[in-house]
Design an enzyme around this catalytic site. Structure first.
Site, PDB file in Angstrom:
ATOM      1  N   ASP A  53      46.870  26.905  48.573  1.00 30.68           N
ATOM      2  CA  ASP A  53      46.918  27.541  47.257  1.00 30.68           C
ATOM      3  C   ASP A  53      46.696  29.043  47.353  1.00 30.68           C
ATOM      4  O   ASP A  53      45.558  29.499  47.475  1.00 30.68           O
ATOM      5  CB  ASP A  53      45.862  26.893  46.352  1.00 30.68           C
ATOM      6  N   ASP A  82      52.232  32.249  43.579  1.00 27.91           N
ATOM      7  CA  ASP A  82      51.237  31.185  43.605  1.00 27.91           C
ATOM      8  C   ASP A  82      51.802  29.894  44.201  1.00 27.91           C
ATOM      9  O   ASP A  82      52.602  29.217  43.563  1.00 27.91           O
ATOM     10  CB  ASP A  82      50.751  30.940  42.172  1.00 27.91           C
TER      11      ASP A  82
END
Ligand code: NAG
Ligand code: NAG
Ligand code: NAG
Ligand code: NAG
Ligand code: NAG
Ligand code: NAG
Ligand code: NAG
Ligand code: NAG
Ligand code: NAG
Length: 433
Positions: free
Chosen positions: A78, A287
Site C-alpha cells: 500500500d 495509491d
C-alpha cells in the site's frame, strides 16, 4: 531513530506477485484495491517457472516471513499508508495472524522510546502509552473503522534477506470493516514516505512495481530499474509541501495532474482544478492500496460527459439514477450478456502529468458490476469515480489503472517514472535474469 538495515547489501531483488481480478473497493489506508498473493524471489536465484495460484481479489499482496522461527505472512502493498502492521490477535480463527508469542525475537516498543514519541507523528493518531507502558497505536481508516495494538520490532525476511528491528504494528482489535479482504491477508505493508513506512525503514532509494494486465501476476522490485529494455521512463516530480495543511497528506506520493484526455481531446478545464487549494485539498496521490481512480467533482463531471459523448454510438448508458456502484461510480452502461467483447474499440483516457502520461484503454475503462443484470444486459461501470461522492478531498490514482505500467518510485530524486510495458513479459524477463 535509525534502523539497522543495510539495503545496499541486497542490491536489486524482486518479488513475484500473483494476483487476481478485482472486486470491491474501500479507501486506501484502510483500503485495498487489488489482491495478490505473491512470492518473494531473489533475482539471482530464479524461482521455478511455475506460478502460484492466486487466492485474492482486490489487493496487491506480497508474501514474507516474520519472527524467529519465521512465520509466513501475506501483506497488502500500500503506497497510500505508512505503518506496516500485522494482525496479532490469535484468538481470531477467521483470518491469518502473526503470533508474537511464538517469536523469540519479537520485541514490543516501550512508550518511552523515541520511536514511540517522535516517529509516530505522521500517523493520523499519534501513539500513546498503554497500561504496561508499551507503545499503543491506533490506526483509523477512511471507512470509519479502526484497529489498535502495540508497536513492536521483529525480523522481517523478504526475498532471502532478513532485517532485524523492523517496526510494525501488532494489532489486536478492529481491523477494517472490509472483512472479505481482511480475512485473506495477515497485514498491510505501508509504503508511503512517512518515517515508519517499510520503504523508509529499509532506507530504500527506489522501488518499482509492475502489475500485469493479462494474468494475475506482478513484479515488485527494490532497487534500480534502469534496464535498457525498459528505458526510457518518463518522470514526473513528486510534489512536496513543507507547511502542514489540514487536507494534504504529506507522506503520500503526490504528483501534479495537468489534464485529462479522452482519445486526443483534452478536457477543457483550468489547471487550477488539479492543484491543491489553500487547505491542501485536491492533491493527486498514486495509491497501490486503492483499486480504481477517483477524481474531484469538476474533473469527474467533465470526463464523464466527454466519455459519454465519445461512446454514444458504442455504449448504452444505464439510465438508473439509483444505481451507484461502490458509492462513487455513477456512470454505468448496459452491455448485452451474450457479447464477449465491446463492439467497437473504446476511446482511451489519458491522465496527463507534468512530464509523463498514463493511458488507460480497452477493458480497463469499464468494470463489470458483480451480480447486476438488467434484462439481457450486464452492467459495466466506468472505472473513474467521483471523489465527492465518497467525501475524499483528493485525486487518487488506483492500481487498476496502473496495470501494464512500470511504476518507479524514485525517492532519492523525488519523482515517479512510468513506462507503458507488458508487465507479464517484464516479469518473465526479470525472473529469467
Ligand atoms: C473475489 O472476492 C469476492 C468477494 O470477496 C469473492 O466472491 C470471489 O470469489 C473472489 N474471487 C476470487 C478469484 O478469489
Ligand atoms: C513458509 O513458506 C515457505 C516458502 O513458501 C515454505 O517452504 C514453508 O513451508 C512455509 N512455512 C510454513 C510454516 O507454512
Ligand atoms: C501471549 O502470551 C501472554 C501470556 O501468556 C498472553 O497474555 C497473551 O494474550 C498472548 N498473546 C497472544 C497474541 O496470544
Ligand atoms: C535484533 O533486535 C533485537 C531488538 O532490537 C535485539 O535484541 C537483538 O539482539 C537483535 N538481534 C540481532 C541478531 O541483531
Ligand atoms: C481479540 O479478538 C477477540 C475476538 O474478536 C476479541 O474478543 C478480543 O477482545 C481481542 N483481543 C484484544 C486484546 O483486543
Ligand atoms: C543504472 O544505474 C546504476 C546506478 O545508478 C548505474 O551504475 C548504471 O550504470 C545504470 N545502468 C544503466 C543501463 O543506465
Ligand atoms: C458532444 O460532441 C458534440 C460534437 O463534437 C458537441 O457538439 C457537443 O457539445 C458534445 N457534448 C458534450 C456534452 O460535450
Ligand atoms: C446477442 O443478442 C442480440 C439480441 O438478442 C443479437 O442481436 C446478437 O447477435 C447476439 N450477439 C451474439 C454475439 O450472440
Ligand atoms: C432476452 O433474450 C431472450 C432470448 O434472446 C428473449 O427471448 C427475451 O425477450 C430477452 N429479454 C429481454 C428482457 O430483452
Amino acid at each position: 531513530m535509525k534502523i539497522h538495515i543495510q539495503f545496499s547489501t541486497l542490491s536489486a531483488f524482486i518479488l513475484r506477485i500473483l494476483f487476481s481480478s478485482a472486486e470491491p473497493l474501500s479507501r486506501s489506508s484502510a483500503a485495498k484495491a487489488v489482491v495478490l498473493p505473491l512470492e518473494t524471489q531473489e533475482i539471482k536465484s530464479p524461482p521455478p517457472p511455475s506460478k502460484l495460484p492466486f487466492t485474492h481479489n482486490v489487493t496487491l499482496t506480497v508474501s514474507l516471513a516474520v519472527g524467529s522461527p519465521p512465520q509466513n505472512v501475506t501483506m497488502v502493498l500500500d503506497t497510500g499508508s505508512e505503518l506496516p502492521w500485522l494482525q496479532c490477535n490469535t484468538t481470531r480463527k477467521d483470518r491469518p495472524v502473526f503470533d508474537p508469542n511464538r517469536s523469540l525475537s519479537y520485541t514490543p516498543i516501550p512508550c518511552t522510546s523515541s520511536t514511540c514519541t517522535s516517529q509516530t507523528r505522521d500517523l493520523s493518531i499519534p501513539a500513546s502509552c498503554d497500561s504496561k507502558n508499551l507503545c499503543h497505536a491506533v490506526l483509523s481508516y477512511a471507512d470509519a473503522s479502526s484497529s489498535e495494538g502495540n508497536l513492536a520490532t521483529d525480523y522481517f525476511a523478504i526475498g532471502g534477506s532478513r532485517f532485524n528491528g523492523t517496526i510494525f504494528g501488532c494489532m489486536d482489535s478492529g481491523f477494517s470493516n472490509n472483512l472479505d479482504e481482511d480475512s485473506k491477508t495477515t497485514g498491510l505493508m505501508g509504503m508511503n514516505r512517512g518515517s515508519l513506512s517499510f520503504v523508509s525503514q529499509m532506507g530504500l532509494k527506489k522501488f518499482s512495481y509492475c502489475i500485469s494486465g493479462s494474468d494475475f501476476s506482478g513484479i515488485l522490485l527494490f532497487g534500480d530499474s534502469n534496464f535498457t529494455w525498459l528505458l526510457p521512463l518518463n518522470y514526473t516530480p513528486l510534489i512536496q509541501i513543507s507547511t502542514p495543511l489540514p487536507y494534504f497528506d504529506r507522506a503520500a506520493y503526490t504528483v501534479q495532474l495537468e489534464g485529462i484526455k479522452v482519445s486526443e481531446t483534452l478536457l477543457q478545464l483550468p489547471k487550477s482544478v488539479f492543484e491543491p487549494d489553500h487547505t491542501g485539498a485536491g492533491q493527486t496521490m498514486v495509491d497501490s492500496g486503492t483499486q480504481f481512480t477517483f477524481l474531484l467533482g469538476p474533473a469527474y463531471t467533465a470526463l464523464k460527459n466527454e466519455f459519454i459523448n465519445q461512446t454514444a454510438r458504442i455504449l448504452r448508458v444505464l439510465e438508473d439514477p439509483d444505481f451507484v456502484f461502490q458509492g462513487a461510480f455513477d456512470l454505468c452502461f448496459r452491455v448485452p450478456l451474450n457479447s464477449t467483447a465491446f463492439p467497437k474499440p473504446l476511446p482511451s483516457v489519458s491522465l496527463v502529468f507534468n512530464g509523463a502520461e498514463i493511458t488507460v484503454s480497452g477493458d480497463r475503462l469499464l468494470y463489470r458490476a458483480p451480480g447486476e443484470v438488467r434484462g439481457n444486459d450486464s452492467v459495466h461501470c466506468f472505472t473513474f469515480g467521483n471523489s465527492d461522492l465518497l467525501g475524499i478531498e483528493a485525486y487518487i490514482i488506483g492500481h487498476h489503472h496502473q496495470q501494464n505500467v512500470w511504476m518507479e518510485f524514485d525517492l532519492e530524486k523525488s519523482r515517479i517514472g512510468v513506462a507503458q510495458v507488458r508487465c507479464d513479459l517484464a516479469g518473465q524477463r526479470l525472473i529469467a535474469k
